[in-house]
Design an enzyme around this catalytic site. Structure first.
Site, PDB file in Angstrom:
ATOM      1  CG  HIS A 196      -5.597  -2.440   0.221  1.00 59.04           C
ATOM      2  ND1 HIS A 196      -4.622  -2.516  -0.763  1.00 59.04           N
ATOM      3  CD2 HIS A 196      -5.107  -1.577   1.147  1.00 59.04           C
ATOM      4  CE1 HIS A 196      -3.618  -1.724  -0.434  1.00 59.04           C
ATOM      5  NE2 HIS A 196      -3.871  -1.152   0.717  1.00 59.04           N
ATOM      6  CB  SER A 251      -0.918  -0.062   1.237  1.00 56.28           C
ATOM      7  OG  SER A 251      -1.988   0.802   1.102  1.00 56.28           O
ATOM      8  CG  ASP A 292      -6.089  -4.151  -3.436  1.00 51.75           C
ATOM      9  OD1 ASP A 292      -6.928  -3.262  -3.214  1.00 51.75           O
ATOM     10  OD2 ASP A 292      -4.888  -4.025  -3.168  1.00 51.75           O
TER      11      ASP A 292
END
Lengths: 203, 373
Positions: free
Chosen positions: B342, B145, B309
Site C-alpha cells: 500500500h 488511500s 497492495d
C-alpha cells in the site's frame, strides 16, 4: 503534438483510413489501443471523445501520459460493462486475430457501438498461400512475422472468411477497404490485399 | 519552498450524523499561484495520518511535506503551472477541528463528545475552504488511500465543482478486512488504561495503545516482499538469538520505532474518529448501486492501483472503474507494478508522475478548449 508523431500515425495506412472514416466530434472506443497513438491523434485533430482499452501495462502508462483515457484490461471484460450504443465507432485494429473469442468481441462491439471498424491482416494474401505451399510450414512473412510458437495470433482469417461471417450474422458492411503496402486494392481483395478494413453496422 | 500552515474558521458545518459543529477550524496550505481564470486549482487529500503539509519545507519544523515527491515546481502536480491546496481533514489533530479541539460548550476538549464524522463531512469542509479561496471549479482532486475516498466523494457530492479526480490505491467502500484492521487499532487504544474513555488530555495520553495500533497499520502498508527485502530475518545489533523478548529482529525494532514516533504527532482519539469515518465510507450507500452513485458525476477519472497492495487491492479499484464504464464515464485506469504494498502510492513516484502529468495536462487543455468555444 510533434510532427514525428503525426507522421507515425499517418504512415500506418490502416490508421489513415480509420481517421478518414471517423467524423469530427464522434464518440470512439479503441480496443487494443496500444500506446494510444490513434486516439490521441483523433482527440487532437477530430475533437473526438475517445476511450481506449489495452492489456499491456507499459502501453497503458504511455497512453495515459499522452492524455488519452485508456484503461488496463482485456477487451471482452471491458465491453461487458458499457451500456448499449454508448459509442458511434468501436475500433478493433489488428487485434481480431488475437482475440480468444472473436465472435463475442464483434457482437460486443456492435452492442456498445453504432458501427464497428475492424482492421485485420489477410491470411488469404497470395504471399501467405505461397509460403505455405512451397515451404510446407506455418507461413511467416511481413504480415505474419512470428514463429508458430510465439505468435500472438490465434485465429487466422481471410477477407472472404470475414465477409461470410458478416453475411451469416446479418451485419451490413458499410464500407470495405483493402490495402497492400501503401496502396489501395480494388480487385481480388482476398488474394491481393494485405490488410482489410471493414466498417460494419448493427441492425 | 518554505510554507506555513494557515487557518480559517467557518461559522458552522452540518454533519451526516445530524449534529452541527460550530465553529469549525480548517488548517490548510497552498502552493503555486491561482491563475486569472481560477481554472488551475488542484486539491490534494491526505491519507489517514497525513496533514495539511503536503509539499515544501514547513516553516514550523523544517519537515518536508507528505507528498513532496509529487507536489512542487516541475513535479507531477507542478506548482509552476497549478495552484495546489491541501487541508487537514475534519476530525484530525493537525489544526483542523477534531476530538482534541476545545468544545465551545464546555471549554474542555471534546474527547469522545466529538460527533462521529464521515468522509462526506470531510469533503464538505474542504468545499467551504475551496469556496473561501474563490475557486468555483477545481481542475482536479487527488489523493491516495483515504485521500482517494475523498476524491470519489468530491465527484459524487459536488459534480459541478470538479473537472477531474485521481483516486490512488483506494476503494469505494471499506471491506470487512479493512474494517477489521481498523478495529484492532481502535481496541488497542481503548484498552490502554491511559485512554480513560477519551478524557486523557489533562494527563498522559494512551501512548502504548496508539503505538500498537500504528504497528498494525504499518504491517498493512507493506507487503511480504517489501518486508522480506527491508528486514528479512535479520537480527538487530546481535549475532545470535538471545532467548528473550527484546526487539531482536529488525522488523520488531522498526515497528516499535514507528509506533513510538507516531504517538508524538498523533492524537489517539483522532485515530478512533478517522478510522471510523473510513469504515463508514460506502459511496453506493443511499444510491442503490455504485453505478447509480456515479450517475451525476461529470469529472474525468484516473484510477491507479498497485500490484502488491493487499490493503486496498486492485479489485477495489476495478469495481470503481467498472461502475464508471457502466455509466459511460470518462475513465483511465492503470495498475502499476510495485513491490511496496500500500505504501507504493507514496513511493512509486516516477510512474505516477508520468500518468498524473499527462492526465492533468490533457484535462487542463480540454477545459481551456471548452472555455474558448
Amino acid at each position: 503534438m510533434s510532427r514525428q508523431f503525426v507522421q507515425n500515425v499517418l504512415s500506418r495506412l490502416d490508421y489513415k483510413i480509420i481517421t478518414s472514416i471517423i467524423p469530427e466530434g464522434s464518440r470512439v472506443l479503441d480496443l487494443g489501443c496500444g500506446d494510444g497513438e490513434l486516439i490521441a491523434w483523433l482527440m487532437e485533430h477530430k475533437n473526438v471523445d475517445a476511450r481506449g482499452v489495452e492489456l499491456m501495462p507499459e502501453l497503458v502508462q504511455t497512453a495515459i501520459a499522452r492524455g488519452a483515457s485508456v484503461y488496463q484490461g482485456d477487451i471482452e471484460t471491458s465491453l461487458r460493462d458499457y451500456p448499449d450504443q454508448a459509442f458511434d465507432y468501436v475500433i478493433l485494429s489488428q487485434t481480431l486475430q488475437q482475440s480468444r473469442h472473436p465472435l463475442r468481441v464483434l457482437r460486443g462491439m456492435l452492442r456498445v457501438g453504432k458501427r464497428a471498424i475492424v482492421a485485420f491482416p489477410n491470411f488469404g494474401h497470395y504471399s501467405v498461400r505461397l509460403a505455405h505451399l512451397f515451404s510446407g510450414r506455418a507461413p511467416r512473412n511481413r504480415l505474419f512475422p512470428y514463429e508458430w510458437y510465439d505468435s500472438p495470433n490465434i485465429h487466422f482469417l481471410t477477407v472472404d472468411d470475414f465477409e461470410m461471417l458478416c453475411a451469416k450474422e446479418n451485419w451490413p458492411v458499410e464500407r470495405s477497404i483493402f490495402l497492400a503496402g501503401q496502396r489501395e486494392i480494388h480487385q481480388f481483395p482476398n488474394l491481393m490485399s494485405e490488410v482489410a478494413v471493414f466498417v460494419i453496422t448493427s441492425r | 519552498m518554505v510554507v506555513e500552515t494557515q487557518l480559517v474558521t467557518f461559522p458552522s458545518l452540518a454533519l451526516d450524523c445530524g449534529v452541527t459543529l460550530a465553529p469549525v477550524d480548517c488548517a490548510y496550505e497552498t502552493y503555486g499561484t491561482l491563475n486569472e481564470a481560477r481554472s488551475n486549482a488542484i486539491l490534494v487529500c491526505h491519507a489517514f495520518s497525513g496533514d495539511a503539509h503536503a509539499a515544501g519545507i514547513s516553516k514550523e519544523d523544517g519537515r518536508p511535506g507528505w507528498w513532496s515527491d509529487m507536489v512542487g515546481p516541475g513535479l507531477a502536480f507542478d506548482t509552476d503551472k497549478y495552484f495546489v491546496v491541501c487541508a487537514n481533514v475534519l476530525g484530525g489533530c493537525r489544526g483542523t477541528t477534531g476530538p482534541g479541539s476545545t468544545n465551545p460548550a464546555t471549554k474542555a476538549p471534546f474527547g469522545m463528545g466529538f460527533p462521529v464524522v464521515t468522509i462526506g463531512d470531510m469533503v464538505r469542509l474542504q468545499k467551504l475552504l475551496i469556496d473561501h479561496l474563490g475557486i468555483a471549479r477545481l481542475l482536479c482532486v487527488s489523493g491516495g488511500s483515504m485521500g482517494g475516498m475523498q476524491t470519489l466523494a468530491w465527484a459524487v457530492l459536488f459534480p459541478e465543482a470538479v473537472a477531474s479526480v485521481i483516486p490512488i490505491a483506494s476503494t469505494s467502500r471499506h471491506s470487512a478486512q479493512q474494517i477489521a484492521f481498523n478495529e484492532v487499532g481502535r481496541q488497542s487504544i481503548m484498552s490502554d488504561p491511559d485512554w480513560r474513555e477519551g478524557n486523557y488530555y489533562s494527563g498522559p495520553p494512551p501512548k502504548r495503545g496508539l503505538a500498537v495500533a500504528r504497528m498494525v497499520g504499518h504491517i498493512t502498508y507493506m507487503s511480504d516482499d517489501s518486508m522480506k527485502e527491508k528486514f528479512g530475518r535479520r537480527l538487530r545489533q546481535r549475532a545470535e538469538l538471545g532467548y528473550d523478548f527484546s526487539a531482536e529482529f529488525e522488523v520488531e525494532s522498526y515497528l516499535r520505532y514507528r509506533g513510538s514516533q507516531f504517538v508524538d504527532r498523533f492524537d489517539a482519539n483522532s485515530y478512533l474518529y478517522i478510522t471510523k469515518a473510513m469504515d463508514y465510507f460506502d459511496l453506493a450507500s443511499g444510491h442503490g448501486s455504485l453505478g447509480a452513485a456515479f450517475e451525476k458525476t461529470r469529472a474525468r477519472f484516473l484510477v491507479i492501483s498497485f500490484t502488491s497492495d493487499w490493503l486496498y487491492p486492485t479489485y477495489q479499484s476495478l469495481e470503481i472503474v467498472s461502475a464508471l464504464r457502466g455509466r459511460n464515464r470518462d475513465v483511465a485506469y492503470c495498475e502499476l507494478p510495485s513491490t511496496y504494498g500500500h505504501d507504493a502510492f507514496l513511493l512509486e513516484v516516477e510512474e505516477q508522475t508520468e500518468l498524473v502529468r499527462g492526465f492533468l495536462a490533457s484535462t487542463f487543455r480540454n477545459i481551456g478548449r471548452a472555455a474558448s468555444l
